[in-house]
Design a protein around this motif. Sequence first.
Motif, short mmCIF file in Angstrom:
data_model
loop_
_atom_site.label_atom_id
_atom_site.label_comp_id
_atom_site.label_asym_id
_atom_site.label_seq_id
_atom_site.Cartn_x
_atom_site.Cartn_y
_atom_site.Cartn_z
N LEU A 1 -0.68 -5.72 -0.71
CA LEU A 1 -0.59 -4.80 0.42
C LEU A 1 0.82 -4.25 0.58
CD1 LEU A 1 -3.45 -5.82 1.12
CD2 LEU A 1 -2.76 -5.84 3.53
N GLU A 2 1.82 -5.10 0.33
CA GLU A 2 3.20 -4.62 0.41
C GLU A 2 3.47 -3.57 -0.66
OE1 GLU A 2 5.39 -8.22 0.14
OE2 GLU A 2 5.16 -8.72 2.29
N ARG A 3 2.88 -3.72 -1.84
CA ARG A 3 3.03 -2.72 -2.90
C ARG A 3 2.35 -1.42 -2.50
NH1 ARG A 3 -0.26 -1.56 -7.08
NH2 ARG A 3 -1.40 -3.55 -6.91
N TYR A 4 1.15 -1.53 -1.93
CA TYR A 4 0.45 -0.33 -1.46
C TYR A 4 1.31 0.43 -0.45
CZ TYR A 4 -4.01 -1.93 -3.49
OH TYR A 4 -5.01 -2.33 -4.34
N GLU A 5 1.95 -0.33 0.46
CA GLU A 5 2.76 0.32 1.49
C GLU A 5 3.96 1.02 0.86
OE1 GLU A 5 4.26 -0.70 5.95
OE2 GLU A 5 4.74 -2.19 4.41
N ALA A 6 4.59 0.36 -0.09
CA ALA A 6 5.75 0.95 -0.77
C ALA A 6 5.37 2.22 -1.53
CB ALA A 6 6.38 -0.07 -1.71
N GLU A 7 4.15 2.26 -2.05
CA GLU A 7 3.67 3.43 -2.81
C GLU A 7 3.09 4.51 -1.91
OE1 GLU A 7 2.36 0.89 -6.82
OE2 GLU A 7 0.86 1.67 -5.42
N GLY A 8 3.06 4.26 -0.60
CA GLY A 8 2.52 5.24 0.33
C GLY A 8 1.01 5.32 0.28
N ARG A 9 0.34 4.24 -0.11
CA ARG A 9 -1.11 4.28 -0.28
C ARG A 9 -1.86 3.68 0.91
NH1 ARG A 9 -2.40 5.43 -5.82
NH2 ARG A 9 -4.56 4.90 -5.34
N LEU A 10 -1.17 3.43 2.00
CA LEU A 10 -1.83 2.90 3.19
C LEU A 10 -2.00 4.01 4.23
CD1 LEU A 10 -0.20 -0.61 3.74
CD2 LEU A 10 -2.35 -0.02 2.60
N HIS A 11 -3.19 4.07 4.76
CA HIS A 11 -3.50 4.99 5.84
C HIS A 11 -3.48 4.19 7.14
CE1 HIS A 11 -5.73 8.18 8.04
NE2 HIS A 11 -6.28 7.14 8.67
N TRP A 12 -2.56 4.59 8.08
CA TRP A 12 -2.45 3.88 9.34
C TRP A 12 -3.09 4.72 10.45
CZ3 TRP A 12 -0.72 -1.00 10.12
CH2 TRP A 12 -0.02 -1.61 9.07
N LYS B 1 -4.33 5.48 14.41
CA LYS B 1 -3.64 5.28 15.68
C LYS B 1 -3.93 3.90 16.24
CE LYS B 1 -3.56 10.19 16.93
NZ LYS B 1 -3.99 11.22 17.91
N VAL B 2 -5.15 3.43 16.04
CA VAL B 2 -5.55 2.11 16.52
C VAL B 2 -6.29 1.42 15.39
CG1 VAL B 2 -6.89 0.80 18.21
CG2 VAL B 2 -5.76 2.93 18.90
N GLY B 3 -6.01 0.12 15.17
CA GLY B 3 -6.77 -0.62 14.17
C GLY B 3 -5.94 -1.01 12.98
N VAL B 4 -6.59 -1.44 11.94
CA VAL B 4 -5.94 -1.99 10.76
C VAL B 4 -5.72 -0.90 9.72
CG1 VAL B 4 -6.96 -4.26 11.15
CG2 VAL B 4 -8.13 -2.61 9.69
N PRO B 5 -4.78 -1.11 8.81
CA PRO B 5 -4.53 -0.10 7.77
C PRO B 5 -5.71 -0.01 6.80
CG PRO B 5 -3.28 -2.09 7.30
CD PRO B 5 -3.88 -2.27 8.67
N ARG B 6 -5.88 1.17 6.20
CA ARG B 6 -6.92 1.39 5.19
C ARG B 6 -6.24 1.84 3.90
NH1 ARG B 6 -11.66 2.51 8.11
NH2 ARG B 6 -12.77 2.26 6.13
N LEU B 7 -6.91 1.62 2.80
CA LEU B 7 -6.38 1.99 1.50
C LEU B 7 -6.76 3.44 1.17
CD1 LEU B 7 -5.02 1.26 -1.22
CD2 LEU B 7 -7.27 0.52 -2.03
N LYS B 8 -5.78 4.23 0.74
CA LYS B 8 -6.04 5.60 0.31
C LYS B 8 -6.64 5.59 -1.10
CE LYS B 8 -2.18 7.69 2.90
NZ LYS B 8 -0.92 8.48 2.75
N ARG B 9 -7.85 6.11 -1.24
CA ARG B 9 -8.50 6.26 -2.55
C ARG B 9 -8.53 7.76 -2.87
NH1 ARG B 9 -10.59 1.42 -4.01
NH2 ARG B 9 -11.13 -0.06 -2.36
N TYR B 10 -7.62 8.19 -3.74
CA TYR B 10 -7.43 9.62 -4.00
C TYR B 10 -8.59 10.20 -4.82
CZ TYR B 10 -2.65 8.93 -2.36
OH TYR B 10 -1.54 8.63 -1.59
N LEU B 11 -8.97 11.42 -4.44
CA LEU B 11 -10.05 12.11 -5.14
C LEU B 11 -9.70 12.35 -6.60
CD1 LEU B 11 -12.77 13.62 -5.18
CD2 LEU B 11 -11.55 15.66 -4.36
N ASP B 12 -8.43 12.69 -6.89
CA ASP B 12 -8.06 12.99 -8.27
C ASP B 12 -8.00 11.75 -9.15
OD1 ASP B 12 -5.68 11.83 -7.41
OD2 ASP B 12 -4.64 13.75 -7.21
N GLU B 13 -8.14 10.55 -8.53
CA GLU B 13 -8.21 9.31 -9.30
C GLU B 13 -9.63 8.73 -9.32
OE1 GLU B 13 -3.65 7.72 -8.28
OE2 GLU B 13 -5.38 6.74 -7.40
N PHE B 14 -10.52 9.42 -8.66
CA PHE B 14 -11.90 8.92 -8.51
C PHE B 14 -12.66 9.08 -9.82
CE2 PHE B 14 -16.33 9.66 -6.82
CZ PHE B 14 -16.54 8.35 -6.41
N GLU B 15 -13.21 7.99 -10.34
CA GLU B 15 -13.90 8.02 -11.63
C GLU B 15 -15.27 8.69 -11.54
OE1 GLU B 15 -14.10 4.01 -12.98
OE2 GLU B 15 -12.05 3.99 -13.73
#
Length: 610
Positions: free
Chosen positions: A207-218, A220-234
């Motif tokens: 999770l710390e690596r995700y945050e450093a890479e800017g891959r966490l979606h925060w 306004k309320v609640g827990v962070p979510r992981l960004k799954r980019y469309l251009d990486e979607f298989e």
Amino acid sequence: MLVFGDNLQTMKTLLEMKQAGRLLNSDGTSGVRVIYIDPPFATKQEFRGSQDQKAYQDKVAGAEFIEFMRRRLIFIRELLSTDGSLYIHLDTKKSHYIKAILDEVLGESNFRNEIIWKRQSAHNDSSQCGSIHDTILFYTRSMEWTWNRLLTDPSSEYIEQFFDQVELETNRRYARGDLTAGGLSGGGYEYEFRGIKRIWRAPQSTLERYEAEGRLHWPKVGVPRLKRYLDEFEGVPLQDLWIDIKVIHNRSEERIDYPTQKPETLAERIIRSSSNPGDIVLDAFAGSGTTCAVAEKLGRRWIGIDCGKLAIYTIQKRMLSLKEGIGQKGKPLPPKPFTLYNAGLYDFSTLRQLPWKDWRFFALQLFGCKDEPHRLGGLELDGKRQGASVLVFNHLAHPGRRIDEETVQSIHASVGDKVGSRFFIIAPRGVFDFQQDYIDLEHVRYFALRIPYSFISELHHREFTALKQPSDETAVNTIVDAVGFDFIRPPQVTWAIEKANDGASTHVSLHIQGFESRAYIRGQDTRGGMETLSLVLIDFAYAGDLFVADQVLFANALKAAEWRVRIPLAQVGEQNMLVFIDIYGNEARELVRREQLRVVALAQATTEGT
């Protein structure tokens, strides 16, 4: 293998090959890995063909169609490898009936999917909902089957629904993936991250690596979510609703103007998901040859069966002109060898030349007898049929000898008390001096199995049906359910080259002046005239070794044109081969040289000049 004939007969032979260890996939497993069939739907619906005609009207409906399919599904089950799969393509009016039969034949536990293929866009049915889909039932032979995970491109609706976030800095679309592990099987990792204590799906370092890479979606309320980019979607795993495969349009590169032709992308998805390179793929209703073509492109081995001569010539031409890409795109694919077989068809001239050993073997195989020589009452016998003794008469060793009732009585005197209730005598038709199919002597029935002769109705409880060929597009996919065999007898054709009806010197007309078929049905010569002509195929560049149909002319269209074929001179080659096919599938070939056409055209041009 490309087989012309009734698929029921052909599959019986294929099953014998499997049992003998001669139907093997590249990994050594026995049987066919995937079978895809697109049988006539028997719904009496009217489809439009390439010339705005009905592509076909199925002639068999209801219980008759279901029984037709049930017999074939039994053989399909036995032909499948233990990890094999069956896909059967149907419409909405018959799929539920066939599913009940499949549950009986293959087992309800081996049902995998009811696949819905959206074959066209919305259209207006004035009195009901628009019918725009077909059904493909997917069954397997056992609880273990070959399956390759396929991914499909996401639809625009899918993207809008799930990839609904846009990263401002990069303008990249992304979906929000859950990082918590509440209720996750196998548990997760419990710790506090940025003041939020949860059970997480990944260790804290991740999770710390995700945050450093800017891959966490925060949020306004609640827990962070992981960004799954469309251009990486298989892609989206294959589902049972197929809306991304379009029908073949008029300008498609793969279109070959065959009624009911299916797109190569449809067969590709089926073959890729349920087989591997080197596996055997079977289509028992081969039609335009889409399954065979795609199997070839994907490195599979294939078997195609069809009872229509038009289908066989269409497939032959298609397999010799493939391109590498699905949808007939890309570079030409070098043709690979394949064998064309006739199932249940035998040539008279070849049979006459067979030596005794081969004739005896042919006769036993023809009537489904076991090659089991034995001796009874001093009489040498050749085999067994359904447990009863069989005698193959050696007409080569005894030229001119006849089989009459006295002959049967003599056989009875030797073996009558030892053979049970039945005895079979196989001989050429002309050798028998009596007409009845059997003679009863005391408790024994002596059957006369005549060659040539279709299966005896006394033995099979039905009449033989020939492989009737269509005379127009409406009958291309008519169900044919033939039992027994037929003999090839080329029809007789008389024709002449004439001036074109419209007087144009750029064309000539080939006038079919006479046509006589000479089929052999149920042991009798059946002769007919022009009404027995089915279609004419033309190869405008015949090289002397392989016929490739460039033009198809159905009999109904020829009749409307007063039995004349309009031939454009710009299209003809040095040699032009015409194949005339009767309604029984027999064919006559006529070679027309360019010089013959040119002479008529020159005479016509001279007349025009005068």
